[in-house]
Design a protein around this motif. Structure first.
Motif, PDB file in Angstrom:
ATOM      1  N   ASP A 181      -9.875  42.978   3.801  1.00 57.71           N
ATOM      2  CA  ASP A 181      -9.638  42.664   2.389  1.00 57.71           C
ATOM      3  C   ASP A 181      -8.432  43.384   1.814  1.00 57.71           C
ATOM      4  OD1 ASP A 181     -11.621  40.716   1.917  1.00 57.71           O
ATOM      5  OD2 ASP A 181     -13.119  42.300   2.132  1.00 57.71           O
ATOM      6  N   THR A 182      -7.755  44.132   2.653  1.00 56.00           N
ATOM      7  CA  THR A 182      -6.536  44.813   2.212  1.00 56.00           C
ATOM      8  C   THR A 182      -5.471  43.772   1.855  1.00 56.00           C
ATOM      9  OG1 THR A 182      -7.052  46.420   3.930  1.00 56.00           O
ATOM     10  CG2 THR A 182      -4.892  46.609   2.878  1.00 56.00           C
ATOM     11  N   PRO A 183      -4.857  43.903   0.672  1.00 58.85           N
ATOM     12  CA  PRO A 183      -3.782  42.961   0.356  1.00 58.85           C
ATOM     13  C   PRO A 183      -2.551  43.241   1.213  1.00 58.85           C
ATOM     14  CG  PRO A 183      -4.155  44.486  -1.474  1.00 58.85           C
ATOM     15  CD  PRO A 183      -5.147  44.841  -0.416  1.00 58.85           C
ATOM     16  N   LEU A 184      -1.838  42.197   1.531  1.00 60.77           N
ATOM     17  CA  LEU A 184      -0.638  42.357   2.349  1.00 60.77           C
ATOM     18  C   LEU A 184       0.514  42.752   1.445  1.00 60.77           C
ATOM     19  CD1 LEU A 184      -1.354  39.293   4.594  1.00 60.77           C
ATOM     20  CD2 LEU A 184      -1.338  41.676   5.336  1.00 60.77           C
ATOM     21  N   ASP A 185       0.666  44.043   1.309  1.00 63.53           N
ATOM     22  CA  ASP A 185       1.709  44.624   0.470  1.00 63.53           C
ATOM     23  C   ASP A 185       2.027  45.971   1.101  1.00 63.53           C
ATOM     24  OD1 ASP A 185       1.954  45.832  -2.858  1.00 63.53           O
ATOM     25  OD2 ASP A 185       1.100  47.026  -1.280  1.00 63.53           O
TER      26      ASP A 185
ATOM     27  N   GLU B 269       2.624  49.047   0.252  1.00 63.20           N
ATOM     28  CA  GLU B 269       1.937  50.279  -0.120  1.00 63.20           C
ATOM     29  C   GLU B 269       0.450  50.227   0.244  1.00 63.20           C
ATOM     30  OE1 GLU B 269       4.515  49.074  -1.995  1.00 63.20           O
ATOM     31  OE2 GLU B 269       5.777  50.781  -1.459  1.00 63.20           O
ATOM     32  N   ALA B 270      -0.181  49.062  -0.015  1.00 62.29           N
ATOM     33  CA  ALA B 270      -1.617  48.951   0.283  1.00 62.29           C
ATOM     34  C   ALA B 270      -1.879  49.124   1.776  1.00 62.29           C
ATOM     35  CB  ALA B 270      -2.143  47.597  -0.193  1.00 62.29           C
ATOM     36  N   LEU B 271      -0.997  48.607   2.597  1.00 64.42           N
ATOM     37  CA  LEU B 271      -1.184  48.743   4.041  1.00 64.42           C
ATOM     38  C   LEU B 271      -0.959  50.175   4.487  1.00 64.42           C
ATOM     39  CD1 LEU B 271       0.415  45.393   5.145  1.00 64.42           C
ATOM     40  CD2 LEU B 271      -1.940  46.115   5.616  1.00 64.42           C
ATOM     41  N   ALA B 272       0.062  50.815   3.918  1.00 62.78           N
ATOM     42  CA  ALA B 272       0.321  52.205   4.279  1.00 62.78           C
ATOM     43  C   ALA B 272      -0.906  53.059   3.970  1.00 62.78           C
ATOM     44  CB  ALA B 272       1.545  52.726   3.530  1.00 62.78           C
ATOM     45  N   ALA B 273      -1.604  52.697   2.901  1.00 65.31           N
ATOM     46  CA  ALA B 273      -2.774  53.478   2.496  1.00 65.31           C
ATOM     47  C   ALA B 273      -3.894  53.435   3.531  1.00 65.31           C
ATOM     48  CB  ALA B 273      -3.288  52.989   1.140  1.00 65.31           C
TER      49      ALA B 273
END
Ligand code: FMN
Ligand code: SF4
Ligand code: FES
Lengths: 158, 519
Positions: free
Chosen positions: B395-399, B401-405
């Protein structure tokens, strides 16, 4: 080198000598014309580009594409990267070992076909993929691989 | 007359598109039928390839996975009236997979003929350059800065800042270098764009040359992409013949020309400094930064190095404006991204969407899950150095910063699916082996560490008992740490990502389940 190869070489040296960063395009051109980069071409390449022979040999050995010996009649490059692995490229490699006794970087006993691993051919959405004599084939199945190999050995051409 | 569209994308041809086109021509001749076959690029709906499209009054009707044997029956059907046929998929533009996309870069994919400058111009081509020619250099740079465009090659660095640096550098000669090495497995968007819409890349590079004051451009393409190299070279000749390259590209006396250089089979040459070494004719070893290539790049001169898709974004930003471009995306990830679905996936292909859709949407809504029909085990996102992501994190958005998190990265946008038959212990070993094989050899953590990594993973997988596994795991963690923090570039620095993510999320594949639970 044969006299004919020597002629090709001096023509190419003439053509590429003034190109900035000429070494890679030159090596590609030599390999396209002769099939490999003969070791006895190195002194002339080095002299023409004003580099040391060690530098030229260093470049030839660094890149996977350049070869110093003539190629087999057919070259098979099987993609072994992740997308192809997830669709069974390891099984295709095993099939090649079983059917032809040929392993990565090896060639068949009769010297007709050589096998090289490659890491992605850009066909990952239609994996697994391979290149046979430069021609791309995708969605390769064991049957399709057998048929490709059969076409190679029959006609001497893929 | 019947108008047929058949792609000439190399992957469409690898599954039979050329043979289908030839059979249509032959069968039509036998039937004395007047047909017009237009060879387009691919829509990127690779699970349908070879995809035949036919002009009908309602639009282009599609027929999936056509083989030469089916050509006769297709001609028997009333194609021009969208007649019934087993292979019919209906109107292609109405396919949900395509209709829900936001195609900016790939707007012409599958529609136009790649080498037709006429098609390119008719579909909005060269409007960006036209607009740029009316602006000052600094205004062009400001527009790119304002658009929020970040490099699509992996590092996601803001493009405008790089442009400004090169623009402000003082030098007689500057260069624009296009990184078309696309070495990441699971990635094929650069290849599709170069083969399918070469003038878009040429236009983007020309605008970049105009903005930063460069008169020469190089496109460095990996040797595995021979068809792309051939198309680019022809397109460059065509553009030059029509005055779009050469001495006066924007009617202000600005000179710009492009040369294609072929790689020679080295993954590391995708790293920008190694790529520059390679263009200069040297071994592709990584240079230490600084100095930045923007100031000290090709042949020691200021050089703008960008990925294919970064440069291809520029014409649209100039023609439609930075503000319009910023409307796509979320947070600091603006514009659209070309996601590439590959591997064990039912509907593999190219999905261009604004940043922010979730991995779940990508994998299931677009991809339809695995091709094998077995459960999805994981997705490797961002190439061979990218992390393996388990379904629990879909459910992680493909962006960026969100992925780095979550310890992952988007890289080049390639997503490789696998089902539960893939052994992630073996994939972790493969990651180390890949690094060992492709290391440029300059620094020890990468050159030696990766070879050691293969050995340690092999010992871990073969360990007879839990104590031994624990020992090897500690060793591997330590080694990964050394590689991650001690390597000069991301090849050595990121190889630990696929290795450690595999261990973390799939401990059972390493015989580590119990220890992991105990932690
Ligand atoms: C090991 C390694 C491989 C890379 N491979 C590529 C590649 O194939 N294509 C690419 O565009 N960038 C690649 N990059 C990123 C480039 O170094 C660089 O960041 C990029 O070309 C900059 O362009 P951009 O700003 O448009 O992203 C790679 C980086 C590393 C460390
Ligand atoms: S990390 Fe590897 S590829 Fe990168 S500079 Fe060091 S040795 Fe070369
Ligand atoms: S991973 Fe095999 S073609 Fe890309």
């Amino acid at each position: 080198m044969t006299t004919q190869e020597q002629e090709i070489l001096s023509q190419l040296l003439q053509q590429y000598r003034d190109l900035p960063g000429a070494l890679l395009p030159l090596l590609h051109a030599i390999q396209d014309a002769i099939g490999h980069v003969p070791d006895d071409a190195v002194p002339a390449i080095a002299r023409t580009l004003n580099q040391s022979q060690a530098e030229v040999r260093g470049v030839i050995s660094f890149y996977h594409d350049f070869r110093t010996t003539p190629p087999a009649a057919h070259s098979l490059r099987l993609c072994r990267a992740e997308a192809c692995q997830s669709m069974g490229s390891e099984a295709l490699a095993a099939q090649l070992r079983a059917q032809l006794g040929v392993d990565d970087h090896g060639h068949t006993a009769d010297g007709q076909l050589e096998l090289r691993p490659v890491y992605c051919l850009g066909a990952c959405a239609c994996a697994p993929a391979l290149q046979l004599d430069g021609q791309l084939h995708a969605r390769v199945t064991p049957e399709k691989l057998s048929a490709l190999l059969a076409s190679c050995s029959k006609e001497g051409q893929c | 007359m019947l108008t047929l569209y058949i792609p000439m994308d190399s992957v469409a041809c690898a599954v039979g598109a050329d043979a289908v086109a030839a059979e249509f021509a032959a069968e039509a001749a036998r039937r004395k039928l007047d047909i017009n076959i237009i060879r387009t690029s691919s829509r990127g709906l690779f699970w349908l390839e070879p995809l035949l499209e036919v002009d009908t009054p309602q639009g282009r009707a599609g027929y999936r996975e056509v083989s030469p044997e089916q050509v006769a029956s297709l001609l028997d059907a009333d194609l021009a009236a969208n007649g019934e046929h087993l292979l019919s998929v209906g109107l292609v533009e109405e396919l949900p997979y395509l209709k829900s996309q936001q195609r900016l870069l790939f707007a012409r994919a599958g529609i136009t003929s790649p080498l037709s400058l006429e098609h390119y111009l008719a579909h909005g081509g060269y409007q960006g350059l036209q607009h740029a020619a009316r602006l000052s250099h600094d205004e062009i740079v400001a527009e790119v800065l304002e658009s929020g465009l970040r490099g699509r090659g992996g590092a996601a660095f803001p493009a405008g800042i790089k442009w400004r640096t090169v623009r402000q550098a003082q030098a007689e000669q500057k260069y624009v270098v296009c990184n078309a090495d696309e070495g990441d497995s699971g990635s094929f968007a650069d290849r599709m764009l170069m083969e399918g819409d070469p003038f878009l890349l040429i236009e983007g590079m020309t605008i970049a040359g105009l903005a930063v004051g460069a008169s020469r451009g190089y496109i460095y393409v990996r040797s595995e992409y021979a068809p792309a190299i051939a198309v680019l070279r022809q397109a460059i000749d065509i553009a030059r013949a029509h005055g779009y390259l050469g001495e006066d590209v924007a009617h202000g006396g600005h000179e710009f020309d492009i040369e294609v250089r072929e790689g020679a089979g080295a993954y590391i040459c995708g790293e920008e400094t190694s790529l520059l070494e390679s263009v200069e004719g040297c071994r592709g070893t990584v240079r230490a930064k600084p100095p930045l290539p923007a100031l000290h790049g090709l042949f020691g001169q200021p050089t703008l190095v960008h990925n294919v898709l970064s440069l291809a974004s520029v014409p649209l930003i100039l023609s439609r404006g930075a503000a319009w471009y910023r409307n796509f995306g979320m947070g600091r990830s603006l514009g659209t991204m070309a996601f590439q679905l590959a591997g064990n996936v039912r509907r593999g292909g190219l999905v261009e969407r604004a940043f922010g859709l979730t991995l779940r949407e990508l994998v299931f809504d677009y991809g339809g899950g695995t091709a094998s029909g077995k459960p999805v085990k994981a997705v490797q996102l961002g190439g061979p150095l990218g992390a393996w992501i388990p379904p629990s994190q879909f459910d992680t958005p493909l962006d960026y910063e969100a992925l780095a998190a979550i310890g992952a990265m988007l890289g080049h946008g390639g997503a490789v699916l696998c089902d539960d038959s893939l052994h992630l212990g073996q994939m972790a070993r493969f990651a180390m082996q890949f690094c060992a094989e492709e290391s440029c050899g300059k620094c020890t953590p990468c050159r030696i560490g990766s070879t050691r990594g293969v050995e340690v993973i092999e010992r871990l997988l073969a360990a007879p008992d839990a104590a031994e596994r624990q020992r090897q795991r500690a060793l591997l963690d330590d080694l990964c740490d050394t590689m991650q923090y001690g390597s000069l570039c991301a090849l050595g620095g990121m190889t630990p990502f696929p290795v450690q993510s595999a261990m973390r999320h799939f401990p059972a594949d390493f015989g580590l389940e119990s220890q992991e639970k105990a932690r």
